[in-house]
Every structure is written in C-alpha cells, then in structure tokens.
Write a protein that holds these residues in place. Structure first.
Motif, PDB file in Angstrom:
ATOM      1  N   ASN A 197      64.712 171.696  62.330  1.00  0.00           N
ATOM      2  CA  ASN A 197      65.136 170.895  63.834  1.00  0.00           C
ATOM      3  C   ASN A 197      65.715 170.751  64.374  1.00  0.00           C
ATOM      4  OD1 ASN A 197      61.729 170.775  63.620  1.00  0.00           O
ATOM      5  ND2 ASN A 197      62.048 168.478  62.124  1.00  0.00           N
ATOM      6  N   SER A 198      66.830 171.481  63.603  1.00  0.00           N
ATOM      7  CA  SER A 198      68.191 171.033  64.651  1.00  0.00           C
ATOM      8  C   SER A 198      68.680 172.760  65.665  1.00  0.00           C
ATOM      9  CB  SER A 198      69.439 171.069  63.405  1.00  0.00           C
ATOM     10  OG  SER A 198      69.397 172.719  62.738  1.00  0.00           O
ATOM     11  N   LEU A 199      67.225 172.956  65.289  1.00  0.00           N
ATOM     12  CA  LEU A 199      67.452 173.876  66.472  1.00  0.00           C
ATOM     13  C   LEU A 199      66.830 173.484  68.171  1.00  0.00           C
ATOM     14  CD1 LEU A 199      65.529 176.613  64.901  1.00  0.00           C
ATOM     15  CD2 LEU A 199      67.395 177.496  65.554  1.00  0.00           C
ATOM     16  N   PRO A 200      66.674 173.952  69.320  1.00  0.00           N
ATOM     17  CA  PRO A 200      66.627 172.811  70.748  1.00  0.00           C
ATOM     18  C   PRO A 200      64.848 173.269  70.314  1.00  0.00           C
ATOM     19  CG  PRO A 200      67.643 175.223  70.814  1.00  0.00           C
ATOM     20  CD  PRO A 200      67.702 174.622  69.342  1.00  0.00           C
ATOM     21  N   LYS A 201      64.327 172.309  71.149  1.00  0.00           N
ATOM     22  CA  LYS A 201      63.037 172.774  71.243  1.00  0.00           C
ATOM     23  C   LYS A 201      62.569 174.176  71.729  1.00  0.00           C
ATOM     24  CE  LYS A 201      60.488 168.240  70.836  1.00  0.00           C
ATOM     25  NZ  LYS A 201      59.789 167.513  71.437  1.00  0.00           N
ATOM     26  N   ARG A 202      61.711 174.522  71.766  1.00  0.00           N
ATOM     27  CA  ARG A 202      61.128 175.087  71.794  1.00  0.00           C
ATOM     28  C   ARG A 202      59.681 175.964  72.691  1.00  0.00           C
ATOM     29  NH1 ARG A 202      63.791 181.502  70.364  1.00  0.00           N
ATOM     30  NH2 ARG A 202      65.700 181.432  71.567  1.00  0.00           N
ATOM     31  N   ASP A 203      59.201 175.873  73.931  1.00  0.00           N
ATOM     32  CA  ASP A 203      57.740 175.635  74.194  1.00  0.00           C
ATOM     33  C   ASP A 203      57.337 174.674  74.097  1.00  0.00           C
ATOM     34  OD1 ASP A 203      58.518 178.868  74.763  1.00  0.00           O
ATOM     35  OD2 ASP A 203      56.699 179.624  72.898  1.00  0.00           O
ATOM     36  N   GLY A 204      57.919 173.251  74.275  1.00  0.00           N
ATOM     37  CA  GLY A 204      57.476 171.820  73.524  1.00  0.00           C
ATOM     38  C   GLY A 204      57.495 171.961  72.399  1.00  0.00           C
ATOM     39  N   LEU A 205      58.135 173.069  70.831  1.00  0.00           N
ATOM     40  CA  LEU A 205      57.839 172.382  69.666  1.00  0.00           C
ATOM     41  C   LEU A 205      59.058 172.407  69.267  1.00  0.00           C
ATOM     42  CD1 LEU A 205      55.362 175.388  68.954  1.00  0.00           C
ATOM     43  CD2 LEU A 205      55.167 172.712  69.264  1.00  0.00           C
ATOM     44  N   ASN A 206      59.497 171.487  68.535  1.00  0.00           N
ATOM     45  CA  ASN A 206      60.310 171.676  67.374  1.00  0.00           C
ATOM     46  C   ASN A 206      60.343 172.851  66.892  1.00  0.00           C
ATOM     47  OD1 ASN A 206      58.917 171.257  65.322  1.00  0.00           O
ATOM     48  ND2 ASN A 206      58.942 168.588  65.391  1.00  0.00           N
ATOM     49  N   GLY A 207      61.972 172.616  66.299  1.00  0.00           N
ATOM     50  CA  GLY A 207      62.028 173.763  65.603  1.00  0.00           C
ATOM     51  C   GLY A 207      61.624 174.279  64.206  1.00  0.00           C
ATOM     52  N   PHE A 208      60.517 173.431  63.466  1.00  0.00           N
ATOM     53  CA  PHE A 208      60.004 173.550  62.686  1.00  0.00           C
ATOM     54  C   PHE A 208      58.734 174.270  62.566  1.00  0.00           C
ATOM     55  CE2 PHE A 208      57.938 172.503  58.760  1.00  0.00           C
ATOM     56  CZ  PHE A 208      57.977 173.284  57.558  1.00  0.00           C
ATOM     57  N   ASP A 209      58.079 173.786  63.617  1.00  0.00           N
ATOM     58  CA  ASP A 209      56.930 173.918  64.316  1.00  0.00           C
ATOM     59  C   ASP A 209      56.915 175.412  64.946  1.00  0.00           C
ATOM     60  OD1 ASP A 209      55.764 171.792  63.389  1.00  0.00           O
ATOM     61  OD2 ASP A 209      55.975 170.317  65.073  1.00  0.00           O
ATOM     62  N   TYR A 210      57.940 174.907  65.603  1.00  0.00           N
ATOM     63  CA  TYR A 210      58.187 176.229  66.183  1.00  0.00           C
ATOM     64  C   TYR A 210      58.090 178.013  65.662  1.00  0.00           C
ATOM     65  CZ  TYR A 210      59.390 180.439  69.652  1.00  0.00           C
ATOM     66  OH  TYR A 210      59.477 181.244  70.122  1.00  0.00           O
ATOM     67  N   MET A 211      59.004 177.456  64.623  1.00  0.00           N
ATOM     68  CA  MET A 211      59.351 178.466  63.486  1.00  0.00           C
ATOM     69  C   MET A 211      58.005 178.592  62.679  1.00  0.00           C
ATOM     70  SD  MET A 211      61.941 179.592  64.173  1.00  0.00           S
ATOM     71  CE  MET A 211      61.915 181.026  62.007  1.00  0.00           C
ATOM     72  N   LYS A 212      56.564 177.723  62.578  1.00  0.00           N
ATOM     73  CA  LYS A 212      55.334 177.668  62.029  1.00  0.00           C
ATOM     74  C   LYS A 212      54.096 178.334  62.441  1.00  0.00           C
ATOM     75  CE  LYS A 212      54.861 173.101  60.619  1.00  0.00           C
ATOM     76  NZ  LYS A 212      53.978 172.504  59.630  1.00  0.00           N
ATOM     77  N   LYS A 213      54.971 178.373  63.859  1.00  0.00           N
ATOM     78  CA  LYS A 213      54.191 179.331  64.420  1.00  0.00           C
ATOM     79  C   LYS A 213      53.941 180.360  64.785  1.00  0.00           C
ATOM     80  CE  LYS A 213      51.160 178.435  69.172  1.00  0.00           C
ATOM     81  NZ  LYS A 213      52.050 177.856  70.645  1.00  0.00           N
ATOM     82  N   HIS A 214      55.316 180.623  65.558  1.00  0.00           N
ATOM     83  CA  HIS A 214      55.412 182.118  66.045  1.00  0.00           C
ATOM     84  C   HIS A 214      56.205 182.941  64.797  1.00  0.00           C
ATOM     85  CE1 HIS A 214      55.020 181.210  70.106  1.00  0.00           C
ATOM     86  NE2 HIS A 214      55.408 180.013  69.770  1.00  0.00           N
ATOM     87  N   GLY A 215      56.760 182.221  63.754  1.00  0.00           N
ATOM     88  CA  GLY A 215      57.352 182.676  62.388  1.00  0.00           C
ATOM     89  C   GLY A 215      58.833 183.638  62.603  1.00  0.00           C
ATOM     90  N   ALA A 216      59.517 183.663  63.684  1.00  0.00           N
ATOM     91  CA  ALA A 216      61.027 184.319  63.962  1.00  0.00           C
ATOM     92  C   ALA A 216      61.649 183.408  64.802  1.00  0.00           C
ATOM     93  CB  ALA A 216      60.667 185.548  64.362  1.00  0.00           C
ATOM     94  N   TRP A 217      62.980 183.809  65.565  1.00  0.00           N
ATOM     95  CA  TRP A 217      63.110 183.059  66.427  1.00  0.00           C
ATOM     96  C   TRP A 217      64.607 184.012  66.680  1.00  0.00           C
ATOM     97  CZ3 TRP A 217      63.374 177.443  68.047  1.00  0.00           C
ATOM     98  CH2 TRP A 217      64.266 177.370  69.091  1.00  0.00           C
ATOM     99  N   VAL A 218      64.418 184.369  68.114  1.00  0.00           N
ATOM    100  CA  VAL A 218      65.982 185.524  68.291  1.00  0.00           C
ATOM    101  C   VAL A 218      66.843 184.814  69.672  1.00  0.00           C
ATOM    102  CG1 VAL A 218      66.487 187.642  69.175  1.00  0.00           C
ATOM    103  CG2 VAL A 218      63.767 187.037  68.370  1.00  0.00           C
TER     104      VAL A 218
END
Lengths: 197, 846
Positions: free
Chosen positions: B560-581
C-alpha cells in the motif's frame, strides 16, 4: 470451421511444457499420453545435436482408427478426430489401427482417449493447452484455408496415412521411434532411448 | 508398550491422523494392488469455460513466472501463463504445470508433527499448531536469555519470505541466516560485482541479440532467469541469431546451439581469455569503451592477455585454436548486439570466479556491456524494505557476525551482498565451531542437495548435541523433515502471499504478487505466518515488532506504499492484476548517464571519482569523463574493473596468490588427475528443481532416473554399455579448503550408466534432483496403497497405487541416484562458491 495443427520442431526446445499441460488438462493416467515430446541425439562426439519431436494424434483426413472402430465411436468434427465415449467399449481396435500410437484406453474408464486438439478450448476462444503454453511458439493452430508453411509435411508411418497435422523438420530416424499399433511408450522418456549409440 | 505397537500396520495418510496419533513416515513395502477407484476429481478440460482465474506467481523454480491459477469449486485444476507479468510473456514451462499436483499430493504433511523416538527414526505424533508455536518459542527464549541469540539459526532456500524471516531473526538478535547461494551462483555474482558492480547478474537483451556466446549455461532447461531468457532467445534465433555453446555435456541448450564445443572441465577461462587476446590483437575491440570505461589501459590489457594465446587455450581445453579465433572474430563482428554469458558449468570450479570474470571481459572489449542486444544489467525492481516500507517499529540488525554465516576465509562472499558460504555449515557444526540451540529449516533439502549431504549433513542433523532442536516447515515429508524434531505443515506456493520480482528481461522494473488461490488445507500454514505466531510468544520485547495479525496484513502494508492505480490501493491492485510495471525507458548503458546538478550537490572529486558523504562515509557515486560527471559503474573506480585492487588486497591479507587480474589456472586436482580418471559433473533437468519437484507426478514421470552419462569411447575402455553398473570412487581436492592427500576417498557409489555421444570423454555426469529417500510414493518410485484410512481430499490418487511405471519392483528404471555422497565440500578461494564440477573419480565396471 476446420482446424489444423502445425508443429515446427526446429523451434522446439524440448521443455515438455506441452506434455505436462496436456496431462494436467485431462489427467491422463501415469504411463498414458495424449501428447509426448521425444528426444533423439544425432551425430558422433564432438559433432552432436539433439532433436525434439512433440507428437500427438495427427487428426487424419481419413482416419484408420475411425474405420477400425466397430461401434462408430470415432468421428470427424471440424477437421479433428474425436472419440464419442458413450459409444466406446474400450476394445482397443483403434490402437491397433493407428500407425504412430496416438490412442490409448484409459485404465480407469475403459474408454479410448487421444488428443482432441482441445476442441473444448478452441470453442471458447482459447488455444489448446499445448499451444498456449509453448515458450517457443513451436505449436500452432491454423483454421480453414489459412496457408500451410511450404516446408511443413504430414508425418506418415504408413504410406496410406492421411495426416492433417503438419510437421516441420522431423527426421526419418526420429519417426522410426514411433511404433505402429501400440500406444505412445512411456519408456521413450528414458534417457537410454534418446538414441545416438 | 513396545514402540512398534504404536505404528500403524500400513503407511497411513497423515490427514487421517487423530490428535496424539503416532505414525511411521518412512517407506515400507506395502504390496501393490490393482486399482479399483477411478479419479473423482474435476478435470480442467471439463471446466475451462467457467474457471476462476487468480493472478499469482509460480515458485516451482527460481524464475518466478506470473501465472493465473485456474480454480473451480475450491480446487486448483491447472495454471496458465499471465499476460500481465512482462517476463514470461504469457508462457509457462513444464514445472509450472506440474507443480499443481503438490497441492493434493496424498503424502502431503497437513498437521504439525512432533518427533517421538530417536531423531531420524521416522516416528511422529500429531500435535496442535498452538503446541508447536509454544515448543519453538520455549526453545528460543533460553538462547536469548543466555546472551546467545546466535544459537538460533535460520536456514532457508528459495522461499521468498526474506522480509519476515529477516525481521524475525533481527528481533531475536541472531545474525545467522543461512541460505544456499554459494551452492549456486556466488562466483557468477562475485564476478559481476567485481567487474561492473551489479548485485544481481546480467540480463541479456536477448530478443535483440545476434550472437550468443554461451559458456556453461543451460538456459533452455535450468538457468536462473532461464525461462524469460529462453522466450526471447527463441525469437532472436528465428530472426537469424547464432548461438555457440561451451559445455562438457550436451545439454538441451548445447544440443540446440549452432555449435557445441566440449572443453576440458574448468578450462572456460582459458578459452575466454584467448578470445579476448584475438579481439585485442586484431584491433576488433571497441576503443570508445576500452578507453573511457575500463580501469586499466589498453597496453596493460595487452600485457595481461599476452600469454593467453589461442594455442594456450587449445592445450588447456582441447578446443582447436582456429575455432577459438574464429568464434572470437564472429563475436566481435556482431558487436554490440552480442553477449558472452555463463552459468554453473563455468563457475562451479575452484577457478570459477576468474573463469566468470574472463567471460564478462569479452563483453567489455566489444562494447556490449549495457548495450541494446548485449550484456545488459540492472533495471530490475528491488523489493527490499527501503522501497516498500515495513510496518514500524522495525527491529535493528544485530551488530555482530559469526563465522557460520560470514566466514572470514571467504571475504568476497559477503562484501557486497550476503551470499554466505553455506556448503560449510554442517562441517562446521560437526567440528563444534558453532553451537545451535534452535535450527529452523525451510525449503532447503540439504541432506539431498548438499555436497557430502548424505554423510556430513545427515551426521550433523542427527546429532542432538550439535543441533539441539530442529523445526522444519515443509509441504511433504522431505529429506529435511525426516531429521527434524518438529514438522510444521507449510502452505504450498498456491496458498500463500509473497512479493516477488527478478531480473527484468524487458529492462523495465516490475514486481509481482503471489497470492492464495485456495486456502491452505487442514492445519497447513504459510511459514511466514508461523514465524509471526512464534514471535508473538517470545515476550513483549520481540512481540512488539509483530503487531499485525497475519503475513497478508504485513504484505498489504508494504504494497500500500504504492500510489493508487485504477482507483485501487497497491495491495488491491496487485491482487487484481498480479503485476506492477514501472513505465521507464529500457535500461541501456546506465553507466553512461550524466549526473544531474542535484545529484552533484555537496560532492567532491578525487582522481576523477565523484564522492558523496553518506552517514559520515565517503561513497563513490560517479566518475568524470572529459569534464562531464557520469554515473559510471558501481565499482570503487566507477569503471569496469578488469584488474580489481580489492581482490588483490583481500588475497594479500589471506596469503592467497592473486594479483587481482583474472588469470587462468586449473584447479590443482585437475592438473594432478591421472589419465584414466574422470571428472564428475552434475546438472539439472528441465522438469526438476533439485529437492523440490520429485513428488510431482507429471514431472517425475518424465524424469525419474539419472544414470551416469559417459562417452562412447570411455564406455569402450571400461567395457560397459548402457544399463550396466559402474562403481564410482571420488577423491578429496588437493588444494584449498582443508588440503588433503589426493588418495583420500570422499565416497563410493554404484551407479547405472548411459552411453552417449553427448559428453566429453574425460567427464562423467550424474544429475542432481534424483535418488530421493523420502517424499512419498512418486519421489520414491514405489507403487502402493495409502491403506486403511481415508486419504487427503477424500480420494486416493489411483495413479500412485498401481501406475508408477518406473517402480523398480515392476522392472522399471527406479528413482535414480544421488551423486552428492561423491562430491566433497569444496569452496572456491575468496568467494566460497561450491566447486561442483571439480571432483576427480575412478570409475570401474561392476
């Protein structure tokens, strides 16, 4: 719609992902294979190369297995050869009829099984299990009248074979490993079967 | 009551145990029966249209490829490549698919088990997780109270929970975190660190590369990072790239190369230096790179290379001088879209460090370091705490070290990165050099995988004085679990969270999240969670660092130290997409980047090197080039260091003869080898990962046996053919770690041979990953019923009852041989990398 498999053995890296993905898809019992990738070493030290052959049912235009089946359990669908398990009595006539050994009878169900070209996947817009995982893009499916690569040929183990699948770069010596009338032999995986000596 | 009365009559499945039940987990000879049950589990083929896709990351090997786990009705039916992970590009290898069978393996450990009887006797009693946490905590507390936190030792392999392990051990106050790196890649990493200062290793820009000069890497099967490299190599190959491989054995990589050359073992450095000699003397070098970026002059390079002629290399390697010169020219012609790279074939020797440096040098000479299509490096995402902060308070690191994790005899192992020298650990324990009160082992099959594992590792693990208490977390009843006092049932990598990343083959930073696709069954628990639960029982001074409920919460905090992406916090974004580039330009020639005015604030320049004060320490951050401040390499000189003053200085301190240049010299054992003796080498298969994969049925079906490879000429001399047995006797090395008499025997085994054209006539090769003593029916290669009691997931796997076709008792090939009883503990000088491929053997027909 008609489907055709193209296998470029020059691209294959022998990684076995296709074979294991296939096993996981269908849970083929240990010792039984819809698809195998077999190895062959060619040459003498130090001039040696290793060849690979991913092999499965060739989905013949006029399948000998279909002719051999007394129960009309084998039929053609969209260019593929399929087993209707409700009609299969597990007699194994199809096994004897195949010139490369692409069919086996499942010891748990007593039904004939073989590569279906993953028609169930193709129908929902997915590639077959082997194709979708192949790191080398060595296996592909073409549809209808899409052009066939000019160097791709049908693998024949009998002059009368009518394979629909096409392979690129398969040597005769590799083909000689395939046995007529017997299911794919698990012992082909043993290293002393890689040939060469 | 006699002990045997406790033992169930047949091998019972662990899942059916009642609390307090005692069970024997060592192999027995249950008669095989005809299978009656059909498989009742769902098949992927029947479910593909409506499976749930859970983005996650494979961990069946070190490549950590992104994958979707395919789930239906709470069952994992298969995996498919993930398109969001840029490394594998939506593809997966055999191991990724085969790993699925680990989840429902009938012999999976699903309850915590306490040893009854002697250590290693295989008798266990089921306890509760609560009891298990208490048991471990009660062992750790006295060590801390006695002022000896270093007596608490963690030993883990590739487990990806380093964040919580580090926190746990720091909180305990012990610096002794052991690993397996020196058994793997320490020489390669040390060579890169010495030459270019990069902490990982090269990330070949393979898709754009036109000439692959491969020294001993089997990346089509087993190289770390091999899968994404292979994916891109295949594309380069289709576009006309050439590959030349030097390897003593015809690996799949060698067998698919345009040219395979089999040099005499350990001679790769001579070949590489001779190629450098040709490139320099024929003026085929990149003058810009050599003049601007190397820490030595062209004249010095010429002087250094003078003795290493193609003729010299021919004598050392057996490869024709004309071939060596020709390949050098071809390589230089392809520059900068060319790469010379390595792996265990080159580094697993006493001279491996210099072999590696000699190969890296080739890239420097032709200017392919960091180049498009060349020897790229860096650009990956580090997932350490400074990038993804951990919840406060954070325990401080211990302020001392011990010789177990930081052996002073091998200064290069820990100078830049904590590589350790873990092949020494069990020998040191047996010699009483370090007292262990609590040994926590995880994902490390040391009795199987360590040199002298079957002797030295087992002796140390069995000794209740040397290791007073051993807790092992594992998925199956492994080689390691067998010698534990307490087994914790681990979650498989399909059932746990971890943050992961590795070499970014797109040269753009990325990271991935491993997440549970299903919940761990029965009492199974992510070992990270077990550590948290244990820490909470170690008193307030330690528990205060573990003020969170689960590892999931800890991972969420970090992400959750990652910036929000697609309106999601880092953990939720990663759970949904699996990867961060991170969208950044590809990391080409990072050394040539100009430093900004901001970066130069408060810096000083000395002899062209730009320094900055960090916490009172002077740190080099760049180098002046024609009056411009450049980043340079992360070496002390900020240049490519062909000559290493640091290596020279360390060698001097230790009394080792080494002037800091990567000279070539054979390991002494090789020069004293008698003509009839063979050199033993080991290797990995494309379907196996050392001790980890043997229980996975679809992989072990493909490779379960590992006869020793010998050349046809050698077989003729020995009078053997494929399938015959030979007796292999191995000897101690004659130099370095404990100098020995060359006639001192390490081990003797009888092993089946396979006669092949694909190996050097002076070499015998026996793979690792085989010859398991434990691990269940698949690993052990024995059919049989999991009798009497209902099995895990309410279904026996009928395949294991009667279809293990390689079962020796049915005339099958068997489950192979473990070569490690032959291989001496043999760390290379300065770095301490295990010299896997230096063992001299006598081989005779049985």
């Amino acid at each position: 719609m008609s489907y055709r498999m193209i296998v470029d053995t020059n691209r294959c890296v022998g990684c076995h992902a296709c074979s294991v993905a296939c096993k996981q898809e269908f849970q083929a019992p240990l010792g039984h294979f819809r698809q195998m990738t077999i190895y062959r070493d060619v040459g003498s030290f130090p001039q040696v190369k290793r060849e690979f052959l991913p092999i499965s049912c060739r989905h013949c235009e006029h399948p000998d297995c279909m002719v051999a089946c007394k129960n009309q359990a084998i039929h053609k669908v969209d260019g593929t050869v399929q087993v209707d398990e409700s009609r299969c009595n597990g007699c194994g006539d199809c096994i004897s009829a195949c010139s490369i050994g692409a069919v086996y009878v499942n010891p748990y169900t007593q039904k004939a099984e073989k590569c279906t070209l993953c028609l169930h996947r193709l129908k929902v817009g997915l590639q077959p299990a082997c194709v979708s995982t192949c790191v080398a893009d060595a296996i592909s499916i073409i549809t209808d009248n899409a052009p066939i690569p000019s160097n791709a040929v049908g693998i024949k183990n009998r002059a009368s074979d009518t394979p629909r699948s096409r392979h690129i770069g398969v040597s005769q010596a590799m083909l000689d490993k395939l046995q007529e009338g017997k299911p794919f032999d698990p012992h082909l995986y043993e290293i002393d079967q890689w040939g060469g000596v | 009551m006699e002990r045997r009365e406790f033992i169930k009559k047949f091998a019972a499945t662990v899942a059916a145990m009642q609390l307090g039940d005692v069970i024997s987990l060592i192999p027995n000879a249950v008669a095989a029966e005809v299978p009656t049950a059909a498989l009742s589990r769902l098949r992927l083929a029947d479910s593909i249209a409506d499976v749930l896709r859970v983005p996650s990351v494979c961990l069946n090997c070190s490549n950590v490829c992104g994958m979707n786990v395919l789930v239906k009705d709470g069952q994992i039916l298969g995996v498919e490549g993930s398109k969001t992970d840029p490394n594998p590009q939506g593809k997966l290898c055999a191991k990724a698919h085969g790993g699925v069978s680990a989840v429902n393996y009938p012999e999976r450990i699903v309850y915590p088990l306490k040893r009854v009887g002697e250590r290693g006797s295989g008798l266990w009693q089921r306890i509760t997780m609560e009891e298990a946490y208490e048991m471990i905590a009660e062992r750790i507390k006295p060590a801390i109270a006695a002022g000896h936190p270093e007596r608490v030792v963690f030993h883990g392999g590739r487990n990806k929970i380093g964040d919580i392990v580090g926190r746990f051990m720091n909180a305990v106050g012990s610096p002794v975190v052991l690993n397996h790196r020196a058994l793997c890649s320490a020489n390669k990493r040390a060579a890169n660190l010495t030459s270019i200062g990069d902490k990982d290793w090269e990330t070949v820009d393979a898709e754009r590369c036109r000439y692959f000069l491969n020294f001993g890497s089997n990346f089509l099967e087993a190289h770390q990072g091999g899968f994404p490299l292979m994916r891109r190599y295949v594309k380069a190959k289709a576009a006309g790239a050439k590959m030349v491989t030097f390897d003593v054995r015809l690996s799949n990589t060698a067998g698919r190369s345009d040219e395979w050359h089999a040099p005499f073992p350990a001679s790769e450095g001579a070949v590489a230096l001779a190629m450098a000699h040709v490139i320099v003397n024929e003026n085929r070098y990149d003058a810009e790179f050599v003049n601007a970026w190397m820490n030595v002059s062209l004249a010095e390079i010429k002087t250094f290379l003078a003795p290493y002629t193609p003729k010299f290399a021919e004598e050392a390697s057996g490869i024709a001088a004309s071939d060596i010169a020709r390949i050098a020219r071809e390589f230089a012609t392809a520059a900068p879209a060319c790469v010379a790279f390595t792996n265990r074939g080159t580094q697993g020797h006493q001279n491996g460090f210099n072999n590696e440096r000699a190969v890296v040098l080739l890239n420097a000479l032709v200017g392919s370091v960091g180049a498009e299509g060349g020897y790229a490096y860096g650009g990956s995402q580090s997932i350490k705490g400074s990038n993804f902060p951990e919840p406060a308070p954070i325990p401080p690191k211990p302020k001392f070290s011990t010789d177990l994790e930081d052996p002073k005899q091998y200064p290069l192992s820990n100078h830049w990165a904590k590589m350790k020298v873990s092949e020494l650990v069990f020998d040191k324990l047996l010699k009483g050099e370090h007292q262990v009160d609590v040994y926590l082992s995880y994902t490390i099959a040391a009795p199987q995988n360590w040199p002298e594992g079957p002797q030295v590792t087992v002796a140390a693990l069995k000794d209740e004085q040397k290791i007073k208490f051993h807790a092992c977390s594992d998925v199956v009843y492994s080689e390691m679990a067998h010698y534990a006092d307490l087994i914790l049932p681990d979650a498989t990598y399909f059932e746990r969270y971890t943050i992961d990343a590795r070499n970014a083959y797109e040269l753009q930073p990325y990271m991935v999240l491993r997440q549970p696709a299903v919940e761990p069954p029965f009492d199974c628990e992510n070992f990270a969670d077990s550590l948290i639960n244990i820490a909470k029982r170690l008193g307030p001074d330690i528990a205060k660092y573990f003020d969170f409920d689960s590892y999931a919460e800890f991972v969420a905090y970090r992400l959750n130290s990652l910036p929000k992406r697609d309106g999601l916090n880092g953990f939720d974004y990663m759970k949904k997409h699996g990867a961060w580039v991170w969208e950044k330009p590809k990391n080409y020639r990072p050394f040539a980047k100009t430093l900004s005015a901001e970066q130069l604030l408060g810096t000083t320049v000395e002899n062209g090197v730009i320094y900055q004060e960090v916490k009172g320490k002077k740190q080099a951050i760049g180098v002046m080039q024609n009056g411009v401040a450049k980043r340079g390499f992360q070496t002390p000189s900020r240049k490519f260091e062909l000559h290493s003053p640091y290596v020279e200085q360390m060698a001097q301190q230790l009394g080792i003869k080494d002037d800091g240049w990567p000279h070539f010299a054979f390991p002494e054992s090789m020069t004293q080898r008698k003509p009839h003796q063979l050199v033993l080498t080991t290797f990995k298969w494309n379907v196996h990962t050392q001790g980890r994969t043997a229980p996975q049925k679809y992989l072990t079906e493909i490779v379960h046996d590992n006869p020793a490879w010998i050349n046809r000429q050698t077989a003729k001399r020995l009078g053997v053919k494929s399938g015959d047995f030979v007796e292999v006797t191995s000897y101690r090395p004659v130099s370095d770690y404990q100098v020995h008499n060359p006639s001192e025997v390490v081990g003797k085994i009888k092993v089946k041979v396979v006669v092949t054209e694909g190996i050097h006539p002076d070499v015998i090769a026996i793979s690792n990953s085989m010859g398991m003593n434990y691990g269940g029916r698949i690993a052990e290669g024995r059919n049989g019923k999991a009798a009497e009691l209902p099995a895990f997931a309410q279904a026996e796997d009928a395949d294991m009852v009667n279809h293990i076709w390689w079962d020796k008792r049915r005339g099958g090939a068997g489950n192979g041989f473990n070569p490690n009883s032959l291989i001496p503990i043999n760390p290379s000088p300065l770095v301490g990398n295990q010299s896997w491929n230096d063992t001299i053997c006598d081989v005779v027909k049985v």
